[in-house]
Design an enzyme around this catalytic site. Structure first.
Site, mmCIF file in Angstrom:
data_model
loop_
_atom_site.group_PDB
_atom_site.id
_atom_site.type_symbol
_atom_site.label_atom_id
_atom_site.label_comp_id
_atom_site.label_asym_id
_atom_site.label_seq_id
_atom_site.Cartn_x
_atom_site.Cartn_y
_atom_site.Cartn_z
ATOM 1 N N PRO A 101 0.830 -1.217 0.000
ATOM 2 C CG PRO A 101 -0.644 -1.514 1.773
ATOM 3 C CD PRO A 101 0.585 -2.080 1.148
ATOM 4 C CG LEU A 106 3.096 -1.083 5.430
ATOM 5 C CD1 LEU A 106 2.090 -2.100 4.925
ATOM 6 C CD2 LEU A 106 3.636 -1.525 6.785
ATOM 7 C CG ASP A 152 11.396 3.632 4.903
ATOM 8 O OD1 ASP A 152 11.575 3.551 6.122
ATOM 9 O OD2 ASP A 152 10.337 4.065 4.393
#
Ligand code: PMV
Length: 322
Positions: A101, A106, A152
């Site tokens: 998503p 995420l 990330d």
């Protein structure tokens, strides 16, 4: 010529926002992967098709612009900035399946960036090390978002469960031989990471004597969480998550929906739960060593939920046909 690469998304277990101020963080790569495919083009254009989102665009490499009719074309900026690192501007067909998503906390933008850099560099027969992929990908995030910690892009490149040391000095793979069962609960609202990071910066500027200790507490609890994870101390992992959630609330990135999901997860048996990622919408993470099913069902009464497993695998080339 056809090259395919994939890279995982991530979930932050401890330390988001504080990591922007050089504090440590712990995150895991999750079993949701973005795939990038690079093919020869028939002409000299660079066409990008993000298949699962229905976004198409054409990149003008020399002008550094993207032509697209899609209202959600922001993701194409990551692809343009990625290509500029490792391509000479000749025609390409790039197909992406994000599979994570967008704006959900995420790591979708990092996964798109890492997979694109890996696929295009392999297509160009440029042999990049993991370190170089992670470095380029972080530079891309900085260029597009203006501010971004390396968490990330590091997790998406290396995979596994990662402790990012203070000031990103070192990346420590936490090698554990047991599972960390987590559930991710996702709201419909998307958080804007750049805006949330900026909001925390402003809050810190207005209340330095209050916010700095909050950030320092997140640092301390992240260090403790590393030990708790290495010792598989479930009670402590859960408690530290709950404290981390309270501190993120103090930073101003909580919302009613996130809060409600966090408490729903705890009532359904999660040992701990907190916002994961930037907040302001997006997702929560719940640590569920006693089972994930009840937590998933409880969250799914109002929002969506998924069980996330640690993906040991970071970026990888999945197809190479010369
Ligand atoms: O919500 P995400 O996946 O963009 O994560 C953001 C994490 C922050 O610490 C808030 C920002 C960063 O760059 O580390």
């Amino acid at each position: 010529m056809q090259v395919k690469a994939s890279a995982p998304g991530k979930a932050i277990l401890f330390g988001e926002h504080a990591v922007v101020y050089g504090k440590p963080a712990i995150a895991m790569a999750i079993n949701k992967r973005t795939c990038a495919e690079v093919l020869e083009a028939n002409d000299n254009k660079i066409n990008v098709n993000i298949r699962d989102l229905g976004i198409e665009g054409c990149i003008d490499f020399n002008k550094g612009t993207i032509v697209s009719d899609s209202p959600k074309k922001g993701i194409l900026k990551y692809i343009l900035a990625s290509i500029k690192k490792i391509h000479d501007g000749s025609g390409l067909e790039i197909n992406i399946d994000v599979n994570i998503p967008i704006g959900g906390g995420l790591g979708s933008s990092a996964a798109v960036t890492v997979a694109t850099i890996a696929a295009v560099s392999a297509y160009n027969e440029i042999d990049l090390s993991m370190e170089e992929i992670a470095k380029y990908a972080h530079e891309v995030e900085l260029e597009v978002q203006k501010s971004a910690s390396p968490i990330d892009t590091t997790v998406s490149t290396y995979g596994g469960l990662i402790y990012l040391e203070a000031d990103a000095e070192d990346i420590v793979q936490l090698d554990i031989d047991y599972d960390i069962p987590v559930v991710i609960g996702c709201t419909d609202t998307r958080g804007n990471t750049g805006k949330l990071v900026e909001a925390v910066r402003i809050r810190r500027e207005i209340y330095p004597e209050i916010i700095d200790p909050v950030i320092n507490s997140i640092e301390t609890l992240t260090e403790e969480a590393k030990e708790a994870i290495l010792n598989n101390d479930k009670k402590r992992i859960g408690e530290l998550m709950n404290i981390n959630h309270g501190l993120l609330d103090a930073l101003g990135v909580n919302t009613k929906e996130l809060s409600s999901m966090v408490y729903t997860a705890r009532s359904a048996g999660a040992c701990g739960s907190k916002i994961t990622g930037a907040g302001g919408g997006g997702s929560i993470i719940a640590y569920c060593p006693d089972g994930t099913n009840e937590v998933i069902s409880a969250i799914e009464r109002t929002e969506s939920a998924l069980k996330a497993d640690i993906s040991k695998e970071g970026v990888k080339i999945t197809t190479y046909r010369g």
